[in-house]
Write a protein that holds these residues in place. Structure first.
Motif, PDB file in Angstrom:
ATOM      1  N   SER A  10      -4.853   3.533 -23.762  1.00  0.00           N
ATOM      2  CA  SER A  10      -4.028   3.106 -22.620  1.00  0.00           C
ATOM      3  C   SER A  10      -2.891   4.077 -22.378  1.00  0.00           C
ATOM      4  O   SER A  10      -2.550   4.400 -21.233  1.00  0.00           O
ATOM      5  N   CYS A  11      -2.317   4.570 -23.444  1.00  0.00           N
ATOM      6  CA  CYS A  11      -1.222   5.539 -23.313  1.00  0.00           C
ATOM      7  C   CYS A  11      -1.719   6.836 -22.691  1.00  0.00           C
ATOM      8  O   CYS A  11      -1.055   7.421 -21.827  1.00  0.00           O
ATOM      9  N   LEU A  12      -2.925   7.287 -23.129  1.00  0.00           N
ATOM     10  CA  LEU A  12      -3.490   8.505 -22.560  1.00  0.00           C
ATOM     11  C   LEU A  12      -3.770   8.339 -21.073  1.00  0.00           C
ATOM     12  O   LEU A  12      -3.521   9.230 -20.261  1.00  0.00           O
ATOM     13  N   HIS A  13      -4.327   7.167 -20.713  1.00  0.00           N
ATOM     14  CA  HIS A  13      -4.603   6.917 -19.300  1.00  0.00           C
ATOM     15  C   HIS A  13      -3.309   6.903 -18.482  1.00  0.00           C
ATOM     16  O   HIS A  13      -3.260   7.415 -17.365  1.00  0.00           O
ATOM     17  N   TYR A  14      -2.288   6.307 -19.055  1.00  0.00           N
ATOM     18  CA  TYR A  14      -1.010   6.225 -18.325  1.00  0.00           C
ATOM     19  C   TYR A  14      -0.430   7.612 -18.072  1.00  0.00           C
ATOM     20  O   TYR A  14       0.129   7.889 -17.013  1.00  0.00           O
ATOM     21  N   MET A  15      -0.580   8.511 -19.044  1.00  0.00           N
ATOM     22  CA  MET A  15       0.006   9.837 -18.932  1.00  0.00           C
ATOM     23  C   MET A  15      -0.847  10.790 -18.110  1.00  0.00           C
ATOM     24  O   MET A  15      -0.317  11.641 -17.382  1.00  0.00           O
ATOM     25  N   PHE A  16      -2.185  10.669 -18.191  1.00  0.00           N
ATOM     26  CA  PHE A  16      -3.034  11.711 -17.631  1.00  0.00           C
ATOM     27  C   PHE A  16      -3.939  11.263 -16.490  1.00  0.00           C
ATOM     28  O   PHE A  16      -4.686  12.079 -15.950  1.00  0.00           O
ATOM     29  N   ASP A  17      -3.913   9.972 -16.113  1.00  0.00           N
ATOM     30  CA  ASP A  17      -4.695   9.560 -14.947  1.00  0.00           C
ATOM     31  C   ASP A  17      -4.146  10.250 -13.701  1.00  0.00           C
ATOM     32  O   ASP A  17      -2.923  10.339 -13.495  1.00  0.00           O
ATOM     33  N   TYR A  18      -5.026  10.718 -12.858  1.00  0.00           N
ATOM     34  CA  TYR A  18      -4.632  11.468 -11.662  1.00  0.00           C
ATOM     35  C   TYR A  18      -4.698  10.555 -10.443  1.00  0.00           C
ATOM     36  O   TYR A  18      -5.676   9.847 -10.232  1.00  0.00           O
ATOM     37  N   GLU A  19      -3.632  10.597  -9.643  1.00  0.00           N
ATOM     38  CA  GLU A  19      -3.572   9.798  -8.428  1.00  0.00           C
ATOM     39  C   GLU A  19      -3.694  10.733  -7.229  1.00  0.00           C
ATOM     40  O   GLU A  19      -3.000  11.744  -7.157  1.00  0.00           O
ATOM     41  N   THR A  20      -4.578  10.372  -6.298  1.00  0.00           N
ATOM     42  CA  THR A  20      -4.746  11.182  -5.093  1.00  0.00           C
ATOM     43  C   THR A  20      -4.681  10.272  -3.881  1.00  0.00           C
ATOM     44  O   THR A  20      -5.195   9.145  -3.911  1.00  0.00           O
ATOM     45  N   PRO A  21      -4.001  10.709  -2.820  1.00  0.00           N
ATOM     46  CA  PRO A  21      -3.859   9.826  -1.647  1.00  0.00           C
ATOM     47  C   PRO A  21      -5.115   9.815  -0.781  1.00  0.00           C
ATOM     48  O   PRO A  21      -5.869  10.778  -0.724  1.00  0.00           O
ATOM     49  N   LYS A  22      -5.306   8.711  -0.122  1.00  0.00           N
ATOM     50  CA  LYS A  22      -6.349   8.587   0.874  1.00  0.00           C
ATOM     51  C   LYS A  22      -5.784   7.761   2.022  1.00  0.00           C
ATOM     52  O   LYS A  22      -5.078   6.780   1.795  1.00  0.00           O
ATOM     53  N   THR A  23      -6.078   8.171   3.233  1.00  0.00           N
ATOM     54  CA  THR A  23      -5.479   7.527   4.389  1.00  0.00           C
ATOM     55  C   THR A  23      -6.030   6.124   4.588  1.00  0.00           C
ATOM     56  O   THR A  23      -7.233   5.910   4.596  1.00  0.00           O
ATOM     57  N   LEU A  24      -5.084   5.175   4.730  1.00  0.00           N
ATOM     58  CA  LEU A  24      -5.436   3.801   5.048  1.00  0.00           C
ATOM     59  C   LEU A  24      -4.770   3.479   6.383  1.00  0.00           C
ATOM     60  O   LEU A  24      -3.541   3.449   6.476  1.00  0.00           O
ATOM     61  N   VAL A  25      -5.541   3.289   7.421  1.00  0.00           N
ATOM     62  CA  VAL A  25      -5.002   3.026   8.757  1.00  0.00           C
ATOM     63  C   VAL A  25      -4.737   1.539   8.897  1.00  0.00           C
ATOM     64  O   VAL A  25      -5.633   0.718   8.703  1.00  0.00           O
ATOM     65  N   ILE A  26      -3.498   1.193   9.232  1.00  0.00           N
ATOM     66  CA  ILE A  26      -3.095  -0.198   9.426  1.00  0.00           C
ATOM     67  C   ILE A  26      -2.958  -0.448  10.917  1.00  0.00           C
ATOM     68  O   ILE A  26      -2.004   0.044  11.545  1.00  0.00           O
ATOM     69  N   PRO A  27      -3.855  -1.162  11.542  1.00  0.00           N
ATOM     70  CA  PRO A  27      -3.785  -1.400  13.002  1.00  0.00           C
ATOM     71  C   PRO A  27      -2.785  -2.500  13.341  1.00  0.00           C
ATOM     72  O   PRO A  27      -3.148  -3.561  13.849  1.00  0.00           O
ATOM     73  N   ASN A  28      -1.496  -2.235  13.020  1.00  0.00           N
ATOM     74  CA  ASN A  28      -0.428  -3.214  13.248  1.00  0.00           C
ATOM     75  C   ASN A  28       0.679  -2.546  14.036  1.00  0.00           C
ATOM     76  O   ASN A  28       1.308  -1.592  13.565  1.00  0.00           O
ATOM     77  N   LEU A  29       0.949  -3.044  15.249  1.00  0.00           N
ATOM     78  CA  LEU A  29       1.938  -2.417  16.113  1.00  0.00           C
ATOM     79  C   LEU A  29       3.348  -2.476  15.531  1.00  0.00           C
ATOM     80  O   LEU A  29       4.126  -1.529  15.656  1.00  0.00           O
ATOM     81  N   SER A  30       3.704  -3.567  14.898  1.00  0.00           N
ATOM     82  CA  SER A  30       5.067  -3.699  14.364  1.00  0.00           C
ATOM     83  C   SER A  30       5.317  -2.707  13.233  1.00  0.00           C
ATOM     84  O   SER A  30       6.370  -2.062  13.170  1.00  0.00           O
ATOM     85  N   VAL A  31       4.330  -2.549  12.337  1.00  0.00           N
ATOM     86  CA  VAL A  31       4.493  -1.585  11.238  1.00  0.00           C
ATOM     87  C   VAL A  31       4.538  -0.161  11.793  1.00  0.00           C
ATOM     88  O   VAL A  31       5.369   0.666  11.388  1.00  0.00           O
ATOM     89  N   GLY A  32       3.641   0.135  12.744  1.00  0.00           N
ATOM     90  CA  GLY A  32       3.648   1.466  13.347  1.00  0.00           C
ATOM     91  C   GLY A  32       4.940   1.770  14.080  1.00  0.00           C
ATOM     92  O   GLY A  32       5.459   2.894  14.024  1.00  0.00           O
ATOM     93  N   PHE A  33       5.486   0.761  14.761  1.00  0.00           N
ATOM     94  CA  PHE A  33       6.750   0.961  15.468  1.00  0.00           C
ATOM     95  C   PHE A  33       7.885   1.258  14.486  1.00  0.00           C
ATOM     96  O   PHE A  33       8.696   2.164  14.715  1.00  0.00           O
ATOM     97  N   VAL A  34       7.967   0.504  13.387  1.00  0.00           N
ATOM     98  CA  VAL A  34       9.007   0.744  12.376  1.00  0.00           C
ATOM     99  C   VAL A  34       8.885   2.150  11.810  1.00  0.00           C
ATOM    100  O   VAL A  34       9.885   2.874  11.660  1.00  0.00           O
TER     101      VAL A  34
END
Length: 396
Positions: A10-34
């Motif tokens: 668990s410690c190894l995973h916490y230190m060396f797991d790699y995070e990569t972004p991926k686009t998540l489109v939120i079709p919400n006008l209020s969030v987009g406006f903010v």
């Protein structure tokens, strides 16, 4: 043993797991406006305030200045206390050269024909006496006018005071003229020559601008509307712009500041560097606490009689001291401050998604749905791939 191994993994995973972004489109006008509104505020702050108002893309330097002044004018006085007299610049400008300032005499108390001798001290609680025993020989009262001789003498038919060794007759400065003796000084003029430099930018300039010639100087007088570039000022106008009446101020004197602002933009597309004048009274003029008002000092003119005796005329001078205060900062485009502020702007923009995420996961009605899709963990053994995703906001 298995618990230890599991904890280590668990410690190894916490230190060396790699995070990569991926686009998540939120079709919400209020969030987009903010999201877009916060981006707009950041861009508006960077462009409008940082760049336009503060000019943070510029390097700056402080002004280095030198000032010389030349007063001109004359007056004539004829009062019951003094003989008829003509006054020119050598009489009323004291001293003739000052350090970024000049003094113009406007009123005075004159004590003529003083010699070093003995005379009764002026009456006050510490100097009145009944006999010689009340006067200590050699006593020096800092607030008095001389050194006590040890004798008690008649000051008048009703008052006795201790005799002093001093310049006699003593000055009586309680009889200040109610109207300024040199009220005509309001029509005197002063030429101010001011040279400035900004050493970092090797920039030099003076307040006598390039288009000003000698013939113009002979006829011009500073006026904000008609002659804002003229370096010759009438004293009455200076005092008036400082919010005072010259006739009132001339009685007991005061201090007026002539402020010259050399705030300059030296970029080639602006190239604005002209002096801006303002005036204000610098000494305290409190309507209630008016103890020791005005500005005054003493000086003397010395002579020798035909017998070789030294004599002097003591003058307590009241007048207006004009302080020329030069200040300013110059700015010019610099690559280092530009890069620094550009990096700061990008860092501000990088915080916008964090604010939008907080709004989406806290204030939006479908926040639980968005929270489930916001972060997922990849299971390499699973058939359906799941990835850690970044987020974008808007509509499809």
């Amino acid at each position: 043993m298995s618990k230890t191994t599991g904890g280590f993994q668990s410690c190894l995973h916490y230190m060396f797991d790699y995070e990569t972004p991926k686009t998540l489109v939120i079709p919400n006008l209020s969030v987009g406006f903010v999201f877009r509104f916060i981006q707009f505020l950041v861009v508006l702050y960077v462009v409008g305030y940082v760049c336009v108002v503060q000019k943070a893309y510029q390097e700056t330097d402080s002004v280095v200045s030198s000032v010389t002044t030349k007063v001109k004018g004359f007056a004539f006085t004829n009062t019951s206390d003094t003989d008829p007299r003509f006054w020119d610049v050598a009489d009323y400008v004291i001293p003739s050269q000052g350090d970024n300032s000049f003094f113009v005499l406007t009123n005075m108390v004159i004590t003529p024909h003083q010699t070093q001798s003995r005379c009764p001290e002026l009456p006050n609680p510490s100097s009145t006496c009944v006999d010689d025993c009340d006067c200590i020989e050699g006593y020096n009262n800092p607030r008095g006018n001389g050194i006590w001789t040890g004798l008690c003498e008649n000051y008048s038919t009703t008052v006795q005071t201790c005799e002093v060794l001093s310049w006699c007759p003593l000055e009586i400065d309680t009889t200040l003229p109610e109207h300024a003796l040199l009220a005509a000084a309001e029509n005197f003029t002063v030429l101010i020559k001011n040279s400035i430099t900004y050493p970092k930018f090797n920039f030099h300039k003076r307040n006598i601008l390039s288009h000003v010639n000698s013939s113009y100087l002979k006829r011009c007088e500073f006026n904000r509307a008609t002659d804002p570039d003229c370096p010759i000022f009438r004293l009455k106008h200076i005092v008036s712009e400082a919010g005072e009446e010259f006739e009132d101020m001339a009685v007991k004197g005061g201090i007026v500041g002539i402020m010259i602002d050399w705030s300059c933009d030296l970029d080639w597309w602006a190239r604005k560097c002209y002096p801006k004048y303002s005036f204000r009274r610098l000494d305290n003029k409190h309507p209630v606490n008016n103890v020791a008002p005005g500005y005054n000092f003493r000086f003397a003119k010395y002579y020798k009689t035909q017998d070789g005796e030294e004599t002097r005329t003591l003058i307590k001078a009241y007048g207006i001291r004009f302080n020329v205060v030069v200040f300013g900062t110059a700015g010019k485009f610099g690559i280092v401050p530009t890069i620094v502020n550009l990096g700061a702007a990008l860092s501000f923009l990088s915080l916008v998604p964090m604010v939008a995420d907080w709004f989406m996961l806290t204030c939006v009605r479908k926040r639980d749905l968005y929270s489930r899709h916001k972060v997922t963990y990849l299971n390499e053994d699973a058939v359906t791939e799941s990835v850690s995703m970044g987020t974008s906001y808007g509509t499809q």
